[in-house]
Enzyme design. Structure first.
Site, PDB file in Angstrom:
ATOM      1  N   TYR A  69       0.832  -1.196   0.000  1.00 28.80           N
ATOM      2  CA  TYR A  69       0.000   0.000   0.000  1.00 28.80           C
ATOM      3  C   TYR A  69       0.873   1.254   0.000  1.00 28.80           C
ATOM      4  CZ  TYR A  69      -4.060  -2.912   1.357  1.00 28.80           C
ATOM      5  OH  TYR A  69      -5.064  -3.853   1.399  1.00 28.80           O
ATOM      6  N   TRP A 117     -13.095  -6.664   2.902  1.00 26.55           N
ATOM      7  CA  TRP A 117     -12.730  -5.335   2.411  1.00 26.55           C
ATOM      8  C   TRP A 117     -13.825  -4.811   1.476  1.00 26.55           C
ATOM      9  CZ3 TRP A 117     -11.482  -4.371  -2.845  1.00 26.55           C
ATOM     10  CH2 TRP A 117     -11.202  -5.485  -3.651  1.00 26.55           C
ATOM     11  N   PRO A 149     -16.628  -2.976   2.179  1.00 25.06           N
ATOM     12  CA  PRO A 149     -18.037  -3.153   2.560  1.00 25.06           C
ATOM     13  C   PRO A 149     -18.940  -2.062   1.985  1.00 25.06           C
ATOM     14  CG  PRO A 149     -16.782  -2.302   4.413  1.00 25.06           C
ATOM     15  CD  PRO A 149     -15.784  -2.693   3.359  1.00 25.06           C
ATOM     16  N   ARG A 172     -13.431   9.214  -6.038  1.00 23.16           N
ATOM     17  CA  ARG A 172     -12.749   8.169  -6.789  1.00 23.16           C
ATOM     18  C   ARG A 172     -13.291   7.998  -8.199  1.00 23.16           C
ATOM     19  NH1 ARG A 172     -12.144   2.821  -3.446  1.00 23.16           N
ATOM     20  NH2 ARG A 172     -11.061   4.335  -2.169  1.00 23.16           N
ATOM     21  N   GLU A 194     -20.146   7.518  12.213  1.00 25.01           N
ATOM     22  CA  GLU A 194     -21.309   6.823  11.660  1.00 25.01           C
ATOM     23  C   GLU A 194     -21.000   5.360  11.367  1.00 25.01           C
ATOM     24  OE1 GLU A 194     -24.216   8.018  11.640  1.00 25.01           O
ATOM     25  OE2 GLU A 194     -23.690  10.074  12.159  1.00 25.01           O
TER      26      GLU A 194
END
Length: 331
Positions: A54, A204, A206, A226, A292
């Site tokens: 990453y 990953w 979700p 994105r 949240e």
């Protein structure tokens, strides 16, 4: 926060894990990364997921810096190896050479003596599986990792890996797949096999890379997001970025509103409703986003709500088990 066992191990993880793919070192610098990690800890998140590849190894280093001074026994850290971390032919894959060098590099960047789970980021078709699992076993025996896991392996690969791990006396406890309301390719084969083998999912995406927050349902695409195109429109190359998908996702917003939560909270709670899921990995580019998200740990969805979600999404749900995102080769 809810805490769940990871596979058939005795270790618990927080049901919401903080991941740093596409944030730390890419869109988030150190001070903000540290703020997000500290916020996660304040909210009860104890599990952190990263990978050596990453941000060109920067993400691990930033996570290690953010966790500096935190009681090591009170957190669970997961990292991964497979994708390139350098220019050489051996700077990738799951060979013994690369794994032995990669775990040392990860521990140095994380400023830790061990990781809790060391994961194969993909399956390596160019390295014998026995070599890979043997290297993992030596890493566990050396005290550099407690458990091993895999990410985006097919059901046959998981079964073979689990059998070899069992022979060598180490625990393969986790699978890290993409899993969300729209992408359910693990349900038909991988989940039943993992239930049998004592493996649980750490999922990953979700939120389907932000689609299940509902932000793309607006006529105006959020600037800098994105899937925002240069002309301000919507990039539609991605499988989730199709008009039909966006239209169906928009119809989920009233369901979430009836439950008194944002759509993002509902989406994460949906993932956690699967009993084979130990944790959902969420990202954060600012601390407030986590307020949240963590509410999903307390949101229990009844069968009527789950059926309503299925009815709304209908044929945009992908269920084909052949679409597990395995990587065909490492070179």
């Amino acid at each position: 926060m809810d805490y769940r066992k990871l596979g058939n191990s005795g270790m618990y993880v927080s049901s919401i894990a903080l991941g740093n793919w596409a944030t730390h070192g890419e869109t988030v610098e150190q001070d903000l990364a540290t703020d997000c990690v500290r916020k996660a800890l304040d909210l009860g998140i104890t599990t952190f997921d990263t990978a050596d590849a990453y941000a060109g190894t920067k993400a691990e280093a930033m996570l290690g810096e953010a966790l500096k001074g935190v009681r090591r026994e009170g957190i669970e850290v997961m990292t991964k190896a497979f994708f390139p971390t350098g220019p050489g032919m051996n700077d990738r894959g799951l060979s013994r050479k690369h794994l032995m060098e990669s775990i040392n590099g990860s521990l140095r960047r994380l400023q830790m003596d061990y990781v809790d789970v060391y994961q194969a980021h993909r399956y390596d078709y160019e390295t014998p599986l026995a070599e890979t699992i043997g290297a993992f076993a030596d890493i566990v025996r050396a005290g550099k990792a407690h458990y091993i896991g895999v990410s985006e392996w097919t059901v046959e690969e998981i079964r073979a890996g689990a059998a070899l791990a069992d022979e060598l006396g180490i625990q393969l406890v986790s699978s890290q797949p993409q899993y969300n309301m729209l992408w359910r390719v693990i349900e038909a084969e991988i989940v039943p096999a993992c239930e049998e083998l004592g493996i649980t999912q750490v999922c990953w995406s979700p939120l389907a890379q932000g689609v299940l927050t509902g932000k793309y349902s607006s006529p105006t695409v959020p600037a800098g997001s994105r899937f925002s195109a240069d002309d301000g429109g919507l990039k539609t190359e991605h499988k989730f970025m199709q008009p039909k998908v966006i239209e169906r996702v928009e119809k989920l917003i009233p369901i979430a509103a009836d439950l008194g939560v944002p759509l993002a909270t509902l989406a994460v709670a949906w993932v956690l409703a699967n009993p084979n899921v130990s944790a959902a990995i969420v990202g954060a580019s600012r601390p407030g986003q986590l307020d949240e998200t963590v509410k999903a740990a307390d949101l229990i969805l009844d069968q009527a709500t789950l059926a309503l979600i299925d009815g709304v999404l209908g044929d945009v749900i992908e269920r084909d088990p052949a679409k597990v995102e395995s990587f065909p080769q490492r070179v």
